[in-house]
Design a protein around this motif. Structure first.
Motif: not given
Ligand code: HEM
Length: 112
Positions: A26-31, A34-36, A51-54, A56-58, A84-90
């Motif tokens: 129900g909201r835009d993801p804050r990409m 949320a990603h350092d 390279s979220p959280y250092e 590198q994706l590929i 880190y949780r499976r993505m997209p988070s949740g």
């Molecule tokens: C190494 C790769 C990645 C890491 C380490 C990572 C890490 C994180 C972390 C720490 C968060 C915030 C905590 C949480 O909600 O769990 C987050 C949120 C999120 N990530 Fe990732 N992420 C990665 C890749 C991706 C990719 C490839 C996608 C999309 C296909 C994605 C989609 C999201 C979304 C939709 C959120 C929730 C944002 C929100 O709450 O507004 N992430 N990610």
């Protein structure tokens, strides 16, 4: 090569994953928030160098040589990595077939 997965398909898969996440939550993801570190995929180069959280994706060393399953992108779409949780988070998550398409594209050398 006619059936090869190409970049527009991969972009579509990732974009639609975020659309499904948005519909579910129900909201835009804050990409950005949320990603350092940078994450984005307007172009395949941007995706590869993201390279979220250092993490590198590929990693270029894993492109075109059967090692796509070892990339952080494919790994985190399949399950949690390094705390880190499976993505997209949740979720909703990409389906196994969708992830396989992305993996095949990387193994094919990321064709345009
Ligand atoms: C190494 C790769 C990645 C890491 C380490 C990572 C890490 C994180 C972390 C720490 C968060 C915030 C905590 C949480 O909600 O769990 C987050 C949120 C999120 N990530 Fe990732 N992420 C990665 C890749 C991706 C990719 C490839 C996608 C999309 C296909 C994605 C989609 C999201 C979304 C939709 C959120 C929730 C944002 C929100 O709450 O507004 N992430 N990610």
């Amino acid at each position: 090569m006619d059936n090869a997965i190409r970049w527009p398909r991969v972009k579509e898969l990732l974009d639609s994953a975020l659309e499904r996440w948005k519909a579910e939550n129900g909201r835009d993801p804050r990409m950005r928030g949320a990603h350092d570190g940078h994450i984005g995929w307007e172009t395949k180069e941007e995706l590869a160098s993201s390279s979220p959280y250092e993490k590198q994706l590929i990693d270029p060393a894993k492109v075109g040589n059967g090692k796509a399953e070892e990339t952080n992108l494919v790994r985190i779409l399949r399950g949690p990595i390094g705390g880190y949780r499976r993505m997209p988070s949740g979720g909703p998550y990409l389906s196994p077939n969708e992830i396989k398409e992305i993996s095949e594209w990387i193994n094919a050398g990321m064709p345009d």
